[in-house]
Motif scaffolding. Sequence first.
Motif, PDB file in Angstrom:
ATOM      1  N   UNK A  75       0.844  -1.201   0.000  1.00  0.00           N
ATOM      2  CA  UNK A  75       0.000   0.000   0.000  1.00  0.00           C
ATOM      3  C   UNK A  75       0.865   1.230   0.000  1.00  0.00           C
ATOM      4  N   UNK A  76       0.452   2.274  -0.677  1.00  0.00           N
ATOM      5  CA  UNK A  76       1.267   3.500  -0.701  1.00  0.00           C
ATOM      6  C   UNK A  76       1.412   4.110   0.687  1.00  0.00           C
ATOM      7  N   UNK A  77       2.541   4.730   0.906  1.00  0.00           N
ATOM      8  CA  UNK A  77       2.769   5.484   2.138  1.00  0.00           C
ATOM      9  C   UNK A  77       2.908   6.935   1.736  1.00  0.00           C
ATOM     10  N   UNK A  78       2.054   7.748   2.264  1.00  0.00           N
ATOM     11  CA  UNK A  78       2.087   9.169   1.897  1.00  0.00           C
ATOM     12  C   UNK A  78       1.566   9.999   3.056  1.00  0.00           C
ATOM     13  N   UNK A  79       1.869  11.281   2.999  1.00  0.00           N
ATOM     14  CA  UNK A  79       1.361  12.202   4.007  1.00  0.00           C
ATOM     15  C   UNK A  79      -0.048  12.665   3.673  1.00  0.00           C
ATOM     16  N   UNK A  80      -0.464  12.431   2.431  1.00  0.00           N
ATOM     17  CA  UNK A  80      -1.795  12.830   2.008  1.00  0.00           C
ATOM     18  C   UNK A  80      -2.817  11.776   2.422  1.00  0.00           C
ATOM     19  N   UNK A  81      -4.080  12.078   2.208  1.00  0.00           N
ATOM     20  CA  UNK A  81      -5.166  11.160   2.560  1.00  0.00           C
ATOM     21  C   UNK A  81      -5.303  10.030   1.541  1.00  0.00           C
ATOM     22  N   UNK A  82      -4.835  10.277   0.304  1.00  0.00           N
ATOM     23  CA  UNK A  82      -4.943   9.262  -0.736  1.00  0.00           C
ATOM     24  C   UNK A  82      -3.765   9.375  -1.696  1.00  0.00           C
ATOM     25  N   UNK A  83      -3.597   8.346  -2.509  1.00  0.00           N
ATOM     26  CA  UNK A  83      -2.535   8.277  -3.498  1.00  0.00           C
ATOM     27  C   UNK A  83      -3.203   7.974  -4.834  1.00  0.00           C
ATOM     28  N   UNK A  84      -2.909   8.750  -5.869  1.00  0.00           N
ATOM     29  CA  UNK A  84      -3.479   8.505  -7.194  1.00  0.00           C
ATOM     30  C   UNK A  84      -2.580   7.510  -7.919  1.00  0.00           C
ATOM     31  N   UNK A  85      -3.166   6.405  -8.365  1.00  0.00           N
ATOM     32  CA  UNK A  85      -2.420   5.336  -9.036  1.00  0.00           C
ATOM     33  C   UNK A  85      -2.701   5.333 -10.534  1.00  0.00           C
ATOM     34  N   UNK A  86      -1.732   4.824 -11.289  1.00  0.00           N
ATOM     35  CA  UNK A  86      -1.953   4.575 -12.708  1.00  0.00           C
ATOM     36  C   UNK A  86      -2.632   3.215 -12.851  1.00  0.00           C
ATOM     37  N   UNK A  87      -3.156   2.954 -14.033  1.00  0.00           N
ATOM     38  CA  UNK A  87      -3.799   1.660 -14.280  1.00  0.00           C
ATOM     39  C   UNK A  87      -2.790   0.523 -14.140  1.00  0.00           C
ATOM     40  N   UNK A  88      -1.557   0.715 -14.638  1.00  0.00           N
ATOM     41  CA  UNK A  88      -0.527  -0.318 -14.513  1.00  0.00           C
ATOM     42  C   UNK A  88      -0.197  -0.602 -13.045  1.00  0.00           C
ATOM     43  N   UNK A  89      -0.045   0.450 -12.238  1.00  0.00           N
ATOM     44  CA  UNK A  89       0.231   0.257 -10.809  1.00  0.00           C
ATOM     45  C   UNK A  89      -0.913  -0.515 -10.159  1.00  0.00           C
ATOM     46  N   UNK A  90      -2.137  -0.157 -10.495  1.00  0.00           N
ATOM     47  CA  UNK A  90      -3.304  -0.845  -9.944  1.00  0.00           C
ATOM     48  C   UNK A  90      -3.304  -2.325 -10.311  1.00  0.00           C
ATOM     49  N   UNK A  91      -3.027  -2.626 -11.580  1.00  0.00           N
ATOM     50  CA  UNK A  91      -3.005  -4.016 -12.030  1.00  0.00           C
ATOM     51  C   UNK A  91      -2.001  -4.845 -11.238  1.00  0.00           C
ATOM     52  N   UNK A  92      -0.832  -4.273 -10.957  1.00  0.00           N
ATOM     53  CA  UNK A  92       0.174  -4.988 -10.180  1.00  0.00           C
ATOM     54  C   UNK A  92      -0.230  -5.089  -8.712  1.00  0.00           C
ATOM     55  N   UNK A  93      -0.797  -4.017  -8.164  1.00  0.00           N
ATOM     56  CA  UNK A  93      -1.205  -4.021  -6.755  1.00  0.00           C
ATOM     57  C   UNK A  93      -2.201  -5.138  -6.472  1.00  0.00           C
ATOM     58  N   UNK A  94      -3.226  -5.281  -7.308  1.00  0.00           N
ATOM     59  CA  UNK A  94      -4.256  -6.290  -7.019  1.00  0.00           C
ATOM     60  C   UNK A  94      -3.757  -7.712  -7.219  1.00  0.00           C
ATOM     61  N   UNK A  95      -2.612  -7.862  -7.874  1.00  0.00           N
ATOM     62  CA  UNK A  95      -1.997  -9.179  -8.005  1.00  0.00           C
ATOM     63  C   UNK A  95      -1.074  -9.498  -6.837  1.00  0.00           C
ATOM     64  N   UNK A  96      -0.885  -8.516  -5.941  1.00  0.00           N
ATOM     65  CA  UNK A  96      -0.039  -8.732  -4.776  1.00  0.00           C
ATOM     66  C   UNK A  96       1.433  -8.472  -5.030  1.00  0.00           C
ATOM     67  N   UNK A  97       1.758  -7.826  -6.148  1.00  0.00           N
ATOM     68  CA  UNK A  97       3.141  -7.541  -6.515  1.00  0.00           C
ATOM     69  C   UNK A  97       3.520  -6.157  -5.984  1.00  0.00           C
ATOM     70  N   UNK A  98       4.780  -5.980  -5.628  1.00  0.00           N
ATOM     71  CA  UNK A  98       5.256  -4.680  -5.157  1.00  0.00           C
ATOM     72  C   UNK A  98       5.333  -3.727  -6.346  1.00  0.00           C
ATOM     73  N   UNK A  99       4.251  -3.029  -6.613  1.00  0.00           N
ATOM     74  CA  UNK A  99       4.133  -2.125  -7.756  1.00  0.00           C
ATOM     75  C   UNK A  99       5.076  -0.929  -7.662  1.00  0.00           C
ATOM     76  N   UNK A 100       5.529  -0.577  -6.463  1.00  0.00           N
ATOM     77  CA  UNK A 100       6.417   0.568  -6.294  1.00  0.00           C
ATOM     78  C   UNK A 100       7.807   0.284  -6.857  1.00  0.00           C
ATOM     79  N   UNK A 101       8.176  -0.979  -6.937  1.00  0.00           N
ATOM     80  CA  UNK A 101       9.508  -1.335  -7.438  1.00  0.00           C
ATOM     81  C   UNK A 101       9.547  -1.445  -8.952  1.00  0.00           C
ATOM     82  N   UNK A 102       8.386  -1.498  -9.597  1.00  0.00           N
ATOM     83  CA  UNK A 102       8.351  -1.687 -11.045  1.00  0.00           C
ATOM     84  C   UNK A 102       8.946  -0.519 -11.810  1.00  0.00           C
ATOM     85  N   UNK A 103       8.831   0.681 -11.261  1.00  0.00           N
ATOM     86  CA  UNK A 103       9.350   1.855 -11.965  1.00  0.00           C
ATOM     87  C   UNK A 103      10.522   2.499 -11.231  1.00  0.00           C
TER      88      UNK A 103
END
Length: 112
Positions: A75-103
Amino acid sequence: MMAPGQIFCVIEPVDMRRGMESLSQWIQTSLGTTPCDGTAYAFSNRSKTRLKLHIWDGTGVWCCQRRLHRGAFVWPRADDRYWVMTQDQWDWLIKGVDWQRLSAPAPAHWHV
Protein backbone atom coordinates in the motif's frame (compact mmCIF):
# COMPACT_ATOMS: atom_id res chain seq x y z
CA MET A 1 -17.81 -2.36 -15.08
CA MET A 2 -16.28 0.60 -16.89
CA ALA A 3 -12.66 1.64 -16.47
CA PRO A 4 -12.31 4.37 -13.85
CA GLY A 5 -11.07 7.85 -14.70
CA GLN A 6 -8.68 7.77 -11.73
CA ILE A 7 -7.82 5.33 -8.97
CA PHE A 8 -7.42 6.79 -5.49
CA CYS A 9 -5.82 4.53 -2.87
CA VAL A 10 -7.00 5.78 0.48
CA ILE A 11 -4.03 5.70 2.85
CA GLU A 12 -5.93 5.34 6.14
CA PRO A 13 -7.10 1.75 6.78
CA VAL A 14 -10.83 1.15 7.12
CA ASP A 15 -13.02 -1.49 8.72
CA MET A 16 -13.81 -3.98 5.94
CA ARG A 17 -17.30 -4.45 7.37
CA ARG A 18 -18.19 -1.02 5.96
CA GLY A 19 -20.61 -1.15 3.04
CA MET A 20 -21.32 1.08 0.06
CA GLU A 21 -23.26 3.73 1.95
CA SER A 22 -20.69 4.01 4.72
CA LEU A 23 -17.78 4.24 2.28
CA SER A 24 -19.68 6.79 0.14
CA GLN A 25 -20.20 8.94 3.21
CA TRP A 26 -16.52 8.57 4.17
CA ILE A 27 -15.46 9.72 0.67
CA GLN A 28 -17.70 12.78 0.91
CA THR A 29 -16.75 13.84 4.43
CA SER A 30 -13.06 12.89 4.55
CA LEU A 31 -11.94 13.60 0.98
CA GLY A 32 -14.47 16.28 0.11
CA THR A 33 -15.25 14.63 -3.23
CA THR A 34 -18.31 12.94 -4.62
CA PRO A 35 -18.27 9.14 -4.83
CA CYS A 36 -20.18 9.41 -8.13
CA ASP A 37 -17.49 11.16 -10.20
CA GLY A 38 -16.13 8.07 -12.00
CA THR A 39 -13.10 7.78 -9.70
CA ALA A 40 -12.35 4.39 -8.16
CA TYR A 41 -11.64 4.53 -4.42
CA ALA A 42 -9.56 1.68 -3.01
CA PHE A 43 -9.49 0.99 0.72
CA SER A 44 -7.42 -1.49 2.72
CA ASN A 45 -7.67 -3.04 6.14
CA ARG A 46 -4.99 -2.43 8.77
CA SER A 47 -3.02 -5.60 7.94
CA LYS A 48 -3.19 -4.91 4.16
CA THR A 49 -4.52 -8.41 3.41
CA ARG A 50 -7.86 -7.14 2.05
CA LEU A 51 -8.87 -4.31 -0.19
CA LYS A 52 -12.23 -2.91 -1.15
CA LEU A 53 -12.94 -0.98 -4.34
CA HIS A 54 -15.78 1.54 -4.49
CA ILE A 55 -16.73 2.91 -7.94
CA TRP A 56 -19.73 4.52 -9.59
CA ASP A 57 -20.32 3.19 -13.13
CA GLY A 58 -22.91 5.72 -14.25
CA THR A 59 -25.97 3.80 -13.10
CA GLY A 60 -24.94 2.39 -9.74
CA VAL A 61 -22.16 1.72 -7.27
CA TRP A 62 -19.83 -1.27 -7.40
CA CYS A 63 -18.28 -2.36 -4.13
CA CYS A 64 -15.84 -5.23 -4.63
CA GLN A 65 -13.50 -6.90 -2.16
CA ARG A 66 -10.26 -8.81 -2.73
CA ARG A 67 -8.33 -10.87 -0.20
CA LEU A 68 -4.85 -12.33 -0.43
CA HIS A 69 -4.38 -15.81 0.99
CA ARG A 70 -0.68 -15.16 1.63
CA GLY A 71 1.28 -11.98 2.04
CA ALA A 72 -0.05 -8.44 2.02
CA PHE A 73 -0.84 -5.75 -0.51
CA VAL A 74 1.89 -3.15 -0.94
CA TRP A 75 0.00 0.00 0.00
CA PRO A 76 1.27 3.50 -0.70
CA ARG A 77 2.77 5.48 2.14
CA ALA A 78 2.09 9.17 1.90
CA ASP A 79 1.36 12.20 4.01
CA ASP A 80 -1.79 12.83 2.01
CA ARG A 81 -5.17 11.16 2.56
CA TYR A 82 -4.94 9.26 -0.74
CA TRP A 83 -2.54 8.28 -3.50
CA VAL A 84 -3.48 8.51 -7.19
CA MET A 85 -2.42 5.34 -9.04
CA THR A 86 -1.95 4.58 -12.71
CA GLN A 87 -3.80 1.66 -14.28
CA ASP A 88 -0.53 -0.32 -14.51
CA GLN A 89 0.23 0.26 -10.81
CA TRP A 90 -3.30 -0.84 -9.94
CA ASP A 91 -3.00 -4.02 -12.03
CA TRP A 92 0.17 -4.99 -10.18
CA LEU A 93 -1.21 -4.02 -6.75
CA ILE A 94 -4.26 -6.29 -7.02
CA LYS A 95 -2.00 -9.18 -8.00
CA GLY A 96 -0.04 -8.73 -4.78
CA VAL A 97 3.14 -7.54 -6.51
CA ASP A 98 5.26 -4.68 -5.16
CA TRP A 99 4.13 -2.12 -7.76
CA GLN A 100 6.42 0.57 -6.29
CA ARG A 101 9.51 -1.34 -7.44
CA LEU A 102 8.35 -1.69 -11.04
CA SER A 103 9.35 1.85 -11.96
CA ALA A 104 12.16 2.38 -9.47
CA PRO A 105 15.51 3.32 -11.00
CA ALA A 106 18.47 1.04 -10.39
CA PRO A 107 20.76 2.20 -7.57
CA ALA A 108 23.57 4.45 -8.83
CA HIS A 109 26.25 2.20 -7.32
CA TRP A 110 25.29 -0.81 -9.49
CA HIS A 111 27.68 -1.56 -12.33
CA VAL A 112 27.24 -4.08 -15.09
